[in-house]
Design a protein around this motif. Structure first.
Motif, mmCIF file in Angstrom:
data_model
loop_
_atom_site.group_PDB
_atom_site.id
_atom_site.type_symbol
_atom_site.label_atom_id
_atom_site.label_comp_id
_atom_site.label_asym_id
_atom_site.label_seq_id
_atom_site.Cartn_x
_atom_site.Cartn_y
_atom_site.Cartn_z
ATOM 1 N N ARG A 10 5.661 22.811 -17.644
ATOM 2 C CA ARG A 10 6.291 21.203 -17.713
ATOM 3 C C ARG A 10 7.781 21.351 -17.167
ATOM 4 N NH1 ARG A 10 2.646 21.793 -21.848
ATOM 5 N NH2 ARG A 10 1.213 20.247 -21.949
ATOM 6 N N ALA A 18 6.854 10.002 -15.760
ATOM 7 C CA ALA A 18 5.618 10.307 -16.667
ATOM 8 C C ALA A 18 4.268 10.549 -15.814
ATOM 9 C CB ALA A 18 5.550 9.184 -17.710
ATOM 10 N N GLY A 19 3.505 11.074 -16.185
ATOM 11 C CA GLY A 19 2.080 11.338 -15.580
ATOM 12 C C GLY A 19 2.208 12.327 -14.179
ATOM 13 N N GLN A 164 -1.465 13.119 -15.482
ATOM 14 C CA GLN A 164 -0.904 13.370 -16.911
ATOM 15 C C GLN A 164 -2.153 14.146 -17.932
ATOM 16 O OE1 GLN A 164 0.054 9.568 -18.938
ATOM 17 N NE2 GLN A 164 0.942 10.583 -20.240
#
Length: 723
Positions: A10, A18-19, A164
């Motif tokens: 990550r 996001a996603g 996501q």
């Protein structure tokens, strides 16, 4: 490397919002620094794939090749894939080299499997996310052009829609890779990813870096990077209009101003006095004398009979008493002496680097082949922890080994530290670039061969004298063994069964030296392949057929040699004054055989054709490979015809391109490259085309009846004319 690991997956989420799916792939733990991991793949909500290319792009096409590896296994929309430039980070180490650097033609070789596995792992995670979304088995899901597809129901989802969910899944430890029969990008054709940006001028090279309130610097340099100088008129230059600062840097002074022209004129006004220089008094006569002394006075270091140009050389041979005894007993001996000069890199983009020291962090941005080494050096010099130093890589306008060095970012860093809070771009003029080059060393070789009564080659003893690149850079080699950058493949190991002895006499010279395109083979292919040609003729044999017999145990190399001979029409009748020559170079990853046809009329030399047969195993981008071989031939042709740097009064006697003869369009003969398909693992191509052209050309001249060339460049004996 056999697994894709679920580590730091990550790290790039903050970069794309996001996603986003960010995937890192693992590298095996190494002796220095341990294991390194990083995220190179990111999928944005709109489905676009962002790939941070771990290697430097200097025209050789690494961005294109590595992006294809990811996209092939990820099965994404190739047209929408975006390739980003890297920064110094252990995330981007080349697994084959254990470092983040672009050199030794090792990029595709090192990243071929890890990047494919990373792409395949990301695809598997997207399939799993799609299967979970629809409540179906993963084996019912397929992918195509950035979409996850459930054929039974006709449902489709884009990678962006699933990113996501996929990011929450563990990265699979083992993934299946595509069969070569299913490749659509690897081995195919498409416009290069960096082409549009370069054509339109959007691509950022080092000299293009611009920042608000940036200062621009020019250099006044000593005759040697380790020389000591002082400026007699320092106060006057500091007071010149527009000058912001004059900063002592390694090798001289950097003058900083808001405009480069202002800085350049002020730098030229500095009156430098040389207090000491390692090259004081060095000229061509002194260099020649140093090579003579090395042969006479320096105890030679042996070099094993192995292929240095592979990352894991195989050693063997080198029994000196046995070789000398075989030579003494041979019915016939052949002796020859060869010379090659110092060579400059002369990349189109001169050296440059930008830097800023602000808020306790040092940032450098520029055209670097070895950002990891630059980062470590900058941290040490600035007294900062490594995590407070950032090194960003731009496009490189040519490198050829010069931008692998770490010397040119140093003055930029030193200048930035003198004006904290402001960006500084230090631009080396062409004169600075050439005067402070790290030249390919000059070498002299003495070779002796023994021929049996039947003409068979019994033994070869070759001795080489010149500088050690490793010694100049303070790198320790193996005790009792010659520097491989000087002696590696001085006699080809593929020619068997032949007793071989290679030795290196290190010369006492302090001229700055460094890696030049193809490193060892830039000189040793000329020595080895010229001498084997001479041996063949002394044995009364055809040089191609003689090599062919010696390659009985090397079918892959022999296949390339045969192809080059057929392409040039080796057995066709020739007119008077026409000659054909052949030569090859090889390592564990490639074979390149080249043949040349020339016409010679006294001092007039016309190169009529150049052909090359090349095998580097699986080719990710065949068009790029062909371009690399053609470009390497032209690069080597320039050195063979006109290359050479003379020295006078401790300085190189070149200043700009008016002193460096480069080939124009009319100087380049027709070049034909045949790519030989093979099932071998991917090999290297970036440097392979350069070494064989000089010996092939010299051998063709000898075949034309114009005498044997043993000293480069050829312009000392011939004038090039159009064929």
């Amino acid at each position: 490397m056999s697994r894709v690991l679920n580590l730091s997956r990550r790290e790039m989420l903050h970069g794309l919002g996001a996603g986003v799916l960010a995937l890192g792939f693992g590298f095996p733990a190494r002796a220095q620094g341990g294991a390194g991991f990083g995220a190179m793949i990111a999928i944005a909500p709109d489905g676009a794939v962002h790939f941070t290319c771990p290697s430097s792009e200097m025209g050789q096409g690494t961005q294109e090749a590595l992006a294809r590896l990811i996209a092939e296994e990820l099965d994404c929309d190739w047209a929408r894939m975006q390739v980003l430039l890297p920064w110094a980070d252990r995330a981007f180490i080349n697994p084959g080299m254990g470092k983040q650097m672009t050199a030794n033609s090792a990029t595709t070789v090192g990243y071929f499997l890890p990047l494919r596995r990373a792409g395949a792992a990301a695809r598997a995670m997207l399939i799993q996310a799609g299967a979970a979304r629809w409540g179906v088995a993963a084996d019912q899901i397929s992918t195509q052009a950035g979409e996850v597809i459930h054929a039974a129901s006709g449902r489709r989802l884009t990678y962006g829609a699933l990113a996501q969910d996929a990011a929450r899944l563990p990265v699979p430890g083992d993934v299946a890779l595509k069969s070569p029969a299913d490749f659509r990008l690897i081995g195919g054709k498409s416009p290069r990813k960096d082409l549009a940006a370069k054509v339109t001028g959007r691509a950022e090279f080092g000299v293009d870096v611009m920042r608000p309130d940036m200062l621009v610097g020019a250099l006044a340099l000593a005759p040697h990077p380790r020389a000591k100088v002082e400026a007699a008129n320092l106060a006057q230059v500091k007071a010149m209009s527009g000058v912001v600062a004059v900063v002592p840097v390694d090798g001289g002074y950097a003058v900083l101003a808001s405009r480069f022209w202002t800085a350049k004129k002020a730098a030229e006004a500095l009156k430098l006095t040389v207090l000491s220089s390692p090259t004081a008094g060095v000229d061509d006569k002194a260099i020649d004398a140093a090579l003579i002394r090395a042969f006479a006075e320096k105890t030679p270091l042996p070099f094993p009979d192995f292929d240095f140009s592979t990352m894991r050389p195989r050693a063997g041979g080198g029994d000196k008493p046995a070789v000398l005894a075989a030579l003494a007993a041979a019915p016939r001996r052949v002796e020859a002496e060869y010379d090659v000069p110092y060579l400059a890199h002369a990349a189109m983009e001169p050296l440059n680097c930008s830097a800023i020291l602000a808020d306790g962090q040092l940032t450098l941005r520029g055209p670097m082949q070895s950002p990891e080494d630059v980062r470590a050096l900058a941290a040490k010099m600035a007294g900062l922890p490594l995590d407070r130093v950032r090194v960003e890589v731009t496009f490189l306008g040519g490198g050829f080994g010069r931008k692998w060095a770490t010397d040119f970012p140093i003055p930029a860093m030193q200048a930035a530290m003198a004006v904290p809070g402001r960006w500084v771009k230090l631009i080396w003029t062409r004169e600075n670039d050439l005067a402070m080059d790290q030249f390919r060393p000059a070498y002299r070789v003495k070779s002796v061969a023994g021929i049996g009564a039947d003409g068979a080659l019994v033994a070869i003893h070759s001795r080489i004298a010149g500088q050690s690149i490793n010694t100049y850079h303070g790198r320790r080699g193996f005790p009792g063994m010659a520097d491989p950058t000087a002696a590696g493949l001085l006699i080809y190991g593929c020619y068997a069964p032949v007793m071989k002895l290679m030795e290196f006499h290190e010369a006492d010279l302090a001229i700055p030296v460094g890696f030049w395109r193809s490193v060892t083979m830039s000189q040793n292919a000329f020595f080895a392949e010229s001498f084997i040609d001479e041996v063949a003729r002394a044995a009364g044999r055809d040089p191609y057929a003689y090599r062919r017999d010696l390659l009985a145990g090397e079918p892959r190399i022999a296949r390339a040699l045969d192809k080059a001979a057929a392409m040039i029409g080796w057995d066709r009748p020739k007119a008077k004054g026409v000659g054909r020559g052949i030569a090859l170079t090889y390592n564990e990853g490639h074979v390149c055989a080249q043949a040349v046809e020339v016409r010679v009329n006294k001092r007039k030399l016309a190169i009529r054709r150049i052909v090359a047969a090349f095998d580097c195993g699986v080719m990710v981008d065949p068009a790029g490979v062909e371009s690399q071989i053609s470009g390497g031939i032209i690069f080597g042709l320039q050195a063979a015809l006109w290359g050479g740097v003379s020295f006078a009064e401790g300085r190189p006697a070149i200043s700009n391109f008016n002193d460096v003869r480069l080939p124009g369009l009319a100087d380049v003969p027709p070049i034909e490259v045949a790519l030989i398909p093979s099932g071998a693992k991917p090999g290297n191509a970036g440097e392979a085309g350069t070494p064989p052209i000089a010996p092939a050309l010299a051998n063709a001249i000898a075949d034309a009846g114009a005498g044997r060339v043993r000293r480069l460049p050829l312009s000392q004996r011939f004038e090039l004319e159009n064929a």
